[in-house]
Motif scaffolding. Sequence first.
Motif, mmCIF file in Angstrom:
data_model
loop_
_atom_site.group_PDB
_atom_site.id
_atom_site.type_symbol
_atom_site.label_atom_id
_atom_site.label_comp_id
_atom_site.label_asym_id
_atom_site.label_seq_id
_atom_site.Cartn_x
_atom_site.Cartn_y
_atom_site.Cartn_z
ATOM 1 N N ALA A 150 0.823 -1.205 0.000
ATOM 2 C CA ALA A 150 0.000 0.000 0.000
ATOM 3 C C ALA A 150 0.865 1.267 0.000
ATOM 4 C CB ALA A 150 -0.934 -0.007 1.206
ATOM 5 N N LEU A 151 2.047 1.192 0.639
ATOM 6 C CA LEU A 151 2.939 2.361 0.638
ATOM 7 C C LEU A 151 3.377 2.680 -0.788
ATOM 8 C CD1 LEU A 151 5.260 1.557 3.703
ATOM 9 C CD2 LEU A 151 3.164 2.929 3.646
ATOM 10 N N GLN A 152 3.609 1.622 -1.563
ATOM 11 C CA GLN A 152 4.003 1.800 -2.964
ATOM 12 C C GLN A 152 2.824 2.329 -3.788
ATOM 13 O OE1 GLN A 152 4.980 -1.886 -5.075
ATOM 14 N NE2 GLN A 152 6.723 -0.838 -6.007
ATOM 15 N N ALA A 153 1.649 1.758 -3.535
ATOM 16 C CA ALA A 153 0.463 2.196 -4.282
ATOM 17 C C ALA A 153 0.175 3.671 -4.026
ATOM 18 C CB ALA A 153 -0.741 1.346 -3.885
ATOM 19 N N ARG A 154 0.285 4.075 -2.751
ATOM 20 C CA ARG A 154 -0.004 5.478 -2.448
ATOM 21 C C ARG A 154 1.056 6.405 -3.044
ATOM 22 N NH1 ARG A 154 -3.580 7.357 0.786
ATOM 23 N NH2 ARG A 154 -3.521 5.577 2.203
ATOM 24 N N ALA A 155 2.291 5.955 -3.034
ATOM 25 C CA ALA A 155 3.351 6.798 -3.606
ATOM 26 C C ALA A 155 3.018 7.129 -5.062
ATOM 27 C CB ALA A 155 4.700 6.090 -3.498
ATOM 28 N N GLY A 156 2.502 6.157 -5.789
ATOM 29 C CA GLY A 156 2.143 6.390 -7.186
ATOM 30 C C GLY A 156 0.914 7.265 -7.339
ATOM 31 N N LEU A 157 -0.055 7.067 -6.434
ATOM 32 C CA LEU A 157 -1.264 7.921 -6.475
ATOM 33 C C LEU A 157 -0.887 9.376 -6.203
ATOM 34 C CD1 LEU A 157 -3.854 5.797 -4.452
ATOM 35 C CD2 LEU A 157 -3.881 6.223 -6.918
ATOM 36 N N ASP A 158 -0.062 9.567 -5.150
ATOM 37 C CA ASP A 158 0.336 10.929 -4.774
ATOM 38 C C ASP A 158 1.142 11.599 -5.880
ATOM 39 O OD1 ASP A 158 -0.911 10.740 -2.330
ATOM 40 O OD2 ASP A 158 0.909 10.223 -1.215
ATOM 41 N N ALA A 159 1.925 10.785 -6.601
ATOM 42 C CA ALA A 159 2.780 11.347 -7.649
ATOM 43 C C ALA A 159 2.021 11.505 -8.972
ATOM 44 C CB ALA A 159 4.001 10.448 -7.852
ATOM 45 N N GLY A 160 0.756 11.048 -8.992
ATOM 46 C CA GLY A 160 -0.015 11.163 -10.228
ATOM 47 C C GLY A 160 0.402 10.152 -11.283
ATOM 48 N N MET A 161 1.085 9.076 -10.860
ATOM 49 C CA MET A 161 1.515 8.054 -11.827
ATOM 50 C C MET A 161 0.353 7.136 -12.198
ATOM 51 S SD MET A 161 4.916 8.640 -11.763
ATOM 52 C CE MET A 161 5.735 7.179 -12.305
ATOM 53 N N TRP A 162 -0.591 6.968 -11.318
ATOM 54 C CA TRP A 162 -1.788 6.173 -11.596
ATOM 55 C C TRP A 162 -2.914 6.671 -10.699
ATOM 56 C CZ3 TRP A 162 2.718 3.339 -10.041
ATOM 57 C CH2 TRP A 162 2.819 3.078 -8.667
ATOM 58 N N SER A 163 -4.131 6.260 -11.049
ATOM 59 C CA SER A 163 -5.294 6.662 -10.269
ATOM 60 C C SER A 163 -5.958 5.419 -9.701
ATOM 61 C CB SER A 163 -6.296 7.385 -11.177
ATOM 62 O OG SER A 163 -6.792 6.458 -12.140
ATOM 63 N N THR A 164 -6.881 5.609 -8.760
ATOM 64 C CA THR A 164 -7.597 4.444 -8.226
ATOM 65 C C THR A 164 -8.415 3.786 -9.339
ATOM 66 O OG1 THR A 164 -9.282 5.965 -7.446
ATOM 67 C CG2 THR A 164 -7.701 5.172 -5.820
ATOM 68 N N ASP A 165 -8.860 4.577 -10.329
ATOM 69 C CA ASP A 165 -9.583 3.983 -11.469
ATOM 70 C C ASP A 165 -8.667 3.053 -12.262
ATOM 71 O OD1 ASP A 165 -11.822 5.323 -10.770
ATOM 72 O OD2 ASP A 165 -11.700 6.846 -12.368
ATOM 73 N N ASP A 166 -7.398 3.450 -12.408
ATOM 74 C CA ASP A 166 -6.446 2.587 -13.126
ATOM 75 C C ASP A 166 -6.307 1.247 -12.399
ATOM 76 O OD1 ASP A 166 -5.905 4.575 -14.992
ATOM 77 O OD2 ASP A 166 -4.218 5.385 -13.812
ATOM 78 N N LEU A 167 -6.190 1.329 -11.069
ATOM 79 C CA LEU A 167 -6.055 0.097 -10.291
ATOM 80 C C LEU A 167 -7.321 -0.752 -10.424
ATOM 81 C CD1 LEU A 167 -4.349 1.288 -6.964
ATOM 82 C CD2 LEU A 167 -3.348 0.892 -9.216
ATOM 83 N N ALA A 168 -8.472 -0.102 -10.364
ATOM 84 C CA ALA A 168 -9.748 -0.826 -10.441
ATOM 85 C C ALA A 168 -9.895 -1.531 -11.784
ATOM 86 C CB ALA A 168 -10.907 0.132 -10.212
ATOM 87 N N ARG A 169 -9.447 -0.895 -12.855
ATOM 88 C CA ARG A 169 -9.551 -1.539 -14.180
ATOM 89 C C ARG A 169 -8.712 -2.818 -14.231
ATOM 90 N NH1 ARG A 169 -10.319 3.691 -16.195
ATOM 91 N NH2 ARG A 169 -8.092 4.162 -16.167
ATOM 92 N N ILE A 170 -7.529 -2.768 -13.640
ATOM 93 C CA ILE A 170 -6.663 -3.962 -13.620
ATOM 94 C C ILE A 170 -7.296 -5.056 -12.772
ATOM 95 C CG2 ILE A 170 -4.431 -4.840 -12.799
ATOM 96 C CD1 ILE A 170 -3.320 -1.994 -13.604
ATOM 97 N N ALA A 171 -7.805 -4.657 -11.617
ATOM 98 C CA ALA A 171 -8.423 -5.640 -10.712
ATOM 99 C C ALA A 171 -9.659 -6.257 -11.372
ATOM 100 C CB ALA A 171 -8.791 -4.977 -9.393
ATOM 101 N N ALA A 172 -10.474 -5.438 -12.031
ATOM 102 C CA ALA A 172 -11.704 -5.943 -12.665
ATOM 103 C C ALA A 172 -11.352 -6.914 -13.792
ATOM 104 C CB ALA A 172 -12.535 -4.783 -13.195
ATOM 105 N N ARG A 173 -10.362 -6.574 -14.588
ATOM 106 C CA ARG A 173 -9.961 -7.458 -15.693
ATOM 107 C C ARG A 173 -9.452 -8.799 -15.145
ATOM 108 N NH1 ARG A 173 -4.666 -5.873 -17.391
ATOM 109 N NH2 ARG A 173 -3.999 -7.779 -16.368
ATOM 110 N N THR A 174 -8.611 -8.725 -14.120
ATOM 111 C CA THR A 174 -8.010 -9.946 -13.576
ATOM 112 C C THR A 174 -9.056 -10.857 -12.945
ATOM 113 O OG1 THR A 174 -6.017 -8.712 -13.106
ATOM 114 C CG2 THR A 174 -6.264 -10.808 -11.975
#
Lengths: 349, 333
Positions: A150-174
């Motif tokens: 989660a520390l890694q995930a938040r680092a990317g969210l805070d830096a604008g590298m990905w959004s929660t929607d991006d994560l959700a799309r990957i999770a939904a596909r998988t």
Amino acid sequence: MTTTTPARDVAIVAFAHAAHSEASPGTTNGVEMLAPVFAECYEQSGLDRREIDFWCSGSSDYLAGRAFSFISAIEAIGATPSIQESHVEGDAAWALFEAWLTILSGHADTALVYGFGKASASADLDATMAAQLDPYTQSPLGPGRHQLAALQARAGLDAGMWSTDDLARIAARTHGIELAEVAAARAEADPLTAFDCPPVTDGACAVILAAGDRAKEIRTTPAWIAGLGQAIDSAELGARDLTASPSVREAARQATGGAELGPIDLAELHTPYSHQEIIVRRELGLGDNVRITPSGGSLAADPMFSAGLERIGYAAKAIYDGGARRTLGHASAGPLLQHNLVALLEGRG
Amino acid sequence: MATDSIAVQIEAPEGEALSAPLHPSFDYTRSTGPILGAFFAGLRERTLRGIRDNSGRVHVPPVEFDPTTHEALSASDIVDVAEEGEVVSWTWVSEPGASAALASPHALALIRPRGADTAMLHVIAAESAADISTGMRVEARWIPEPRGSIRDLYFVPAGSQMSPGLADYRGGLDDSDRLVTPVELDVTHTAGFAERTFLRGLAAGKIIGRRRSNGPEVYVPPRDWCPSDGVPMGEFVEVADTGVVTTFGIVNAAFAGQKITPPYVTAYILLDGSDLPIQHLVLGIPANEVRMGMRVRAHWVPESERVHSMASISHFEPTGEPDAPRGSFEKHL
């Protein structure tokens, strides 16, 4: 395109894994899972165990909860007459790396590589996995494995590298579910939901490698190893840019000998957390035309210590099945994509 | 070519499983060296220390080698940093596990102390996730009696008077300034089919072996797959609780957890009707009189004390029969 020219051509000619299980019935030695998986690999390859020149495994005694569990696993082989055998304390993708080097160096023509892990035996998997961190300054804090991710995930969210929607799309596909279902999930380790984190999975996996003509005798279209590379980032988590994984890039650079990656039909990525797929894709420069982890990968089932080898196996299978000409298998080990391996596979002829 | 079946189904053995909790643990004692030693000694004095690398970046906790040049850094490059800093990344731990540093809900975070260029992994005590944000200021609080451990401190939001539940922890610097780091695993061991048959046999006062399917040999303990040729093993066979000492060692040294006063004998014993020696104690005879070929019998614990383990046999002792000729056990050495 130029690639490194290995001393010999080596291919993956057989691949099987134990059906993923949340709680398998056997011991932590892997034997009950490995013996049937080996039998399937012998069947696929037509090779007898006596025709395997080198055996190499990946597992962890920490996960097994007992010393030398990998020695017990050898019972699945049958070690008479004597065998040439080795083991890595880590994902079996690194055992594949050792076996590949052994064949390249002329010490073997065939190798069987296997990995196993019974994660469900750990009553406190977080404590087990914290043991892989720095034992002085990190393990004693007892960080949970999903919490660390989660520390890694938040680092990317805070830096604008990905959004929660991006994560959700990957999770939904998988998981094969609707985005809305992912969006409604509660936090497992904020900002990650349970859908962003790997399940506990017991597993075992094996592949057979063969050199040159041996491979051609076994498969019409062997999955030739065009290149393999592996590299590691610092263990100093707080000094790393967690939104990047330079060792993925370096592993790919070694696999190609510094050339462009070239066209890839399919990439099986060992990314147990949804945001890690974004990091690895970016480091490898994989575009939208590349099929990403159609097997489901570790986010769907995470058989620890064989999951990386399984990615390479699925990348190889895509070649024998004729659906792909050039594929990439990726494996990761250590916390937060610290240690990475890239295998480039191709069908020829 | 056969159709590949990639995902192989693993059949559960028939009958009731046999499992038990295992709790391997060890207080691993680590040397610290001058750099980590300075860090942990600092913690014991309620001081947070880092190290300046060759490019001028300060790492907390300190590292021993420059991350870029890989040159060894020196204890003279140790610097003190502030006990307060900034949250670089975080998550919320709503249900702390048994190994977590704080027993009450808290944040796990990467925190960059003021004066440092890297972040350290640590915990922040707070009421709820709503109190935590990236970039916020936090400050260290020290436990009442720091012992030179990363758990000597925790962080709180700047100015907070939060008093969290501290989890018990027995690690820290010992009298020789070595760092004690307890390692614990919590595992459920499930016996395999052959193993559980063997263990249930022991509980019933029997020793069960298993015959190879490709040969006459009987292996004790029984296996499911033959270690010799990798195929499924054959029938289960009860073997005798008498046998021959094939080889042995005399234990003269004391070690942690030792239950018998040295000198005593641990031996390989080839049970009558079996082809693989088992290891057990040979007692009831002075250690210096034990010999290869000596006939021995199992000494079972009373029936009410028998368990699913080798502990059902406390030891082996001489039967008084004539020694077996070497030729009768030579191939089992």
